[in-house]
Enzyme design. Structure first.
Site, short mmCIF file in Angstrom:
data_model
loop_
_atom_site.label_atom_id
_atom_site.label_comp_id
_atom_site.label_asym_id
_atom_site.label_seq_id
_atom_site.Cartn_x
_atom_site.Cartn_y
_atom_site.Cartn_z
N ASP A 116 -15.06 54.01 23.45
CA ASP A 116 -15.82 55.00 24.21
C ASP A 116 -15.65 54.73 25.70
OD1 ASP A 116 -17.28 52.76 24.68
OD2 ASP A 116 -19.12 53.46 23.71
N ASP B 222 -15.05 48.85 22.49
CA ASP B 222 -15.42 50.09 21.81
C ASP B 222 -14.52 51.22 22.27
OD1 ASP B 222 -17.46 48.75 20.61
OD2 ASP B 222 -19.04 49.51 21.95
N GLU C 21 -15.74 42.71 23.17
CA GLU C 21 -16.91 43.18 23.90
C GLU C 21 -18.16 42.94 23.06
OE1 GLU C 21 -16.62 47.39 24.33
OE2 GLU C 21 -18.69 47.61 25.01
#
Ligand code: TTJ
Length: 643
Positions: free
Chosen positions: A506, A504, A431
């Protein structure tokens, strides 16, 4: 003859022990595996018997209860297994059911039980693989009970009490054998998904699942659908916008094949047609699904021509066009199903093709005549699909010709590895360009390739094929993997053994990973099925103390580390919000180094085959409410992304 005679080791007693001993020696031959899958298979094997009673019209309720001690009970209100002596064996029918290995086919039943494959191996297999098993039968005002341990009869069938003359049914409680299974704990959610599916497929049957284990939260689910597979389709479409309000339903019997079909289009682009044979999903489809497709394509084209919705000069709609956005359940019941294909998950009986075709063609034609608005909506959507497909084909032909010219050029952003043997190679889909940069520096050049993707990739649930093909990130992935997509897909061309999604840790990262998985699932499902797709697990925390460093991949792990090293101001704890906060060395040692990293393999379990699709539609579709509900209910699941 009486029952006691058979406690001595007669010839048939020895036969039985041999039979069940064989099951204990090679459990995988009977239940597939001794992993979680095999463990839950035991429960389905018992429940199937009760479902057969429901299909015979003599059972309305099945209760499944996971007890405090980890044992499980299945209780039904069917007729109860017969308690009389079976003259061939000299045993009670109950004992025959639990101690004689059946070739398939239900005792005294003659229903639609599946023989072959993994299903329908019988209750004796469950008995053989259980530390203990107790059966109770309520019949004729009496309660009978018998106990077995590891398949061996411990008590004879005894009357242990009375019940009302109207009360009847069978109750089986068992505790799986720890000598056989890796882990004997039942997973509530796995059972829940399967029982919901059975309840949808068995109209009117009520299934109650209860968890009494002290270590789990107390919970109960009741599944009861008077609408059967019609409600199944509504459930699968619950996160989409239906194209028309009704669920179309066809039902009939031909050549000993019972056929039930329910369908409804939504305004999305993917096809979700699920076939079932005797309540078991057929991931590879087969004759029943072929019969459905043929009838649907012909009926809609005939309808479009008759009603001048297609001009004489225009070509027919293809099946793919008509199935765009279609959710459908094709459920057939057959006495002797034949399974074909690589994994024996494809129905082969040719009579099922004709039966489904005939039932659907007749009833769908009638339905469309009665509901012209629905007919028009389907044809209009199919025409749009046809145009998009034409555009997509042109775009694809163009890219093909281009790649033929410049020799299958790999995407410019790809930092490929030098080893050319795919078995040794892996590709990280990363990403963001900055994390991609770190990964390029950190990687082991020989075997690790890096493909950075910019921002969020296109949501393939919300775009038509022409737009998808035009998308740079998607094109890059397709050319990097080398396999092609859909019908062109060829696993032998796969350029990397592992495809590792690295995002990530998150919510955004989870979303991007889901988008990526959605794309893979829709375009190259074999990559997931054959276990080539992984999720990297970057750490959540870095703990530094006196120049020493620890990484924690979860909150409990952080707690554990702090517990071991002590909690005081000498600790420096950093919470990583993204991959970008790590330097190359950290990224390498925590997330990429094959010796130290944690990878999660993405898998698709059959038990939840009908749910996988829903997971993507729910997470990726555009209805907000169901999505929030889903994420809240399954927060753990979303984090793990174990589809
Ligand atoms: C067989 O045909 C005569 C009437 O009873 C039929 C029968 O076997 N019914 C039946 C079996 N109901 N429930 C079962 C059953 C339930 C459980 C939970 C487990 C097993 C092995 C059978």
């Amino acid at each position: 003859m009486n029952i006691e005679d058979h406690e001595e080791y007669g010839a048939d007693q020895i036969q039985i022990l041999k039979g069940l001993e064989a099951v204990r020696k090679r459990p995988g031959m009977y239940i597939g595996s001794t992993s979680s899958r095999g463990l839950h298979h035991l429960v389905y094997e018992i429940v199937d018997n009760s479902v057969d009673e429901a299909l015979a019209g003599v059972c309305t309720h099945i209760e499944v209860n996971i007890h405090r001690d980890g044992s499980i009970t299945v209780r039904d209100n069917g007729r109860g297994i017969p308690v009389g002596i079976n003259h061939q064996s000299g045993k009670t029918a109950v004992e025959v059911v639990f101690t004689i290995l059946h070739a398939g086919g239900k005792f005294g039943g003659g229903g639609y039980k599946v023989s072959g494959g993994l299903h329908g191996v019988g209750a004796s297999v469950v008995n053989a693989l259980s530390e203990w098993l107790e059966v109770q039968v309520r019949r004729d005002g009496k309660i009978y009970q018998q106990r077995y341990e590891r398949g061996k009869t411990i008590t004879r069938l005894e009357v242990i009490g009375n019940t009302s003359p109207e009360d009847h049914g069978t109750t089986v409680t068992f505790y799986p054998d720890k000598e056989i299974f890796d882990d004997v704990r039942f997973d509530y959610d796995i059972l829940k998904i399967r029982f919901r599916e059975i309840a949808f497929l068995t109209r009117g049957l009520k299934i109650t699942l209860t968890d009494e284990r002290p270590a789990e939260k107390p919970r109960q689910h009741v599944f009861h659908y008077e609408g059967g597979i019609k409600q199944f389709v509504e459930y699968l479409n619950r996160s989409s916008n239906p194209l028309y309000p009704q669920v179309i339903y066809c039902e009939g019997e031909k050549e000993n094949v019972q056929v039930e079909v329910a369908m409804q289009h939504n305004d999305g682009y993917s096809e979700n047609v699920l076939g079932f044979v005797n309540n078991i999903i057929t991931p590879e489809g087969g004759t029943h699904v072929e019969g459905f497709r043929a009838a649907l394509t012909k009926t809609l084209n005939d309808y479009a021509r008759t009603n001048k919705l297609l001009k004489d000069s225009e070509p027919n709609l293809t099946g793919d066009d008509i199935r765009e956005g279609l959710t459908a359940i094709i459920s057939v019941k057959i006495i002797d199903p034949q399974f074909e294909g690589q994994t024996k998950q494809k129905l082969g009986n040719s009579e099922a093709r004709g039966a489904v075709n005939s039932v659907v063609a007749t009833q769908l034609t009638h339905f469309l005549e009665q509901n012209p608005n629905v007919g028009k909506a389907i044809v209009e959507k199919s025409v749009l699909a046809q145009r998009a497909r034409d555009a997509a084909r042109k775009a694809r032909d163009l890219t093909r010709r281009k790649s033929a010219l410049d020799g299958m050029s790999l995407p410019g952003k790809l930092a490929d590895c030098t080893d050319k043997d795919p078995k040794n190679c892996e590709i990280f889909i990363v990403e963001g360009d900055s994390a991609g940069g770190s990964a390029k520096t950190a990687r082991s050049r020989a075997t690790q390739a890096i493909l950075p993707l910019r921002g969020k990739i296109l949501n393939v649930e919300k775009a038509r094929l022409d737009r998808i093909y035009a998308n740079a990130e998607i094109k890059a992935m397709i050319t990097a993997f080398g396999t092609g997509i859909f019908d062109d897909f060829d696993i032998t061309k796969l350029r990397y053994d592992k495809i590792i999604i690295m995002t990530d840790a998150d919510v955004d990262g989870a979303h991007i990973a889901t988008l990526m998985l959605t794309f893979l699932y829709r375009f190259m499902p074999e990559l997931i099925k054959q276990g080539h797709v992984y999720l990297a697990q970057p750490p959540l925390y870095k703990v530094e103390r006196n120049k020493k460093v620890w990484y924690a991949y979860s909150d409990p792990e952080l707690e554990k580390i702090l517990g071991e090293i002590g909690r005081d101001q000498n600790n420096k704890i950093q919470r990583y919000k993204g991959l970008g906060e790590m330097d190359d060395d950290q990224l390498w040692e925590t997330t990429m180094d094959p010796e130290r990293r944690i990878l999660k393999r993405v898998n698709m379990d059959d038990a939840s085959a009908s749910e996988v699709d829903l997971t993507f539609t729910t997470l990726m579709g555009d209805k907000v409410e169901p999505r929030r509900e889903f994420i809240e209910e399954n927060a753990k699941y979303v984090q793990n992304l174990d589809v």
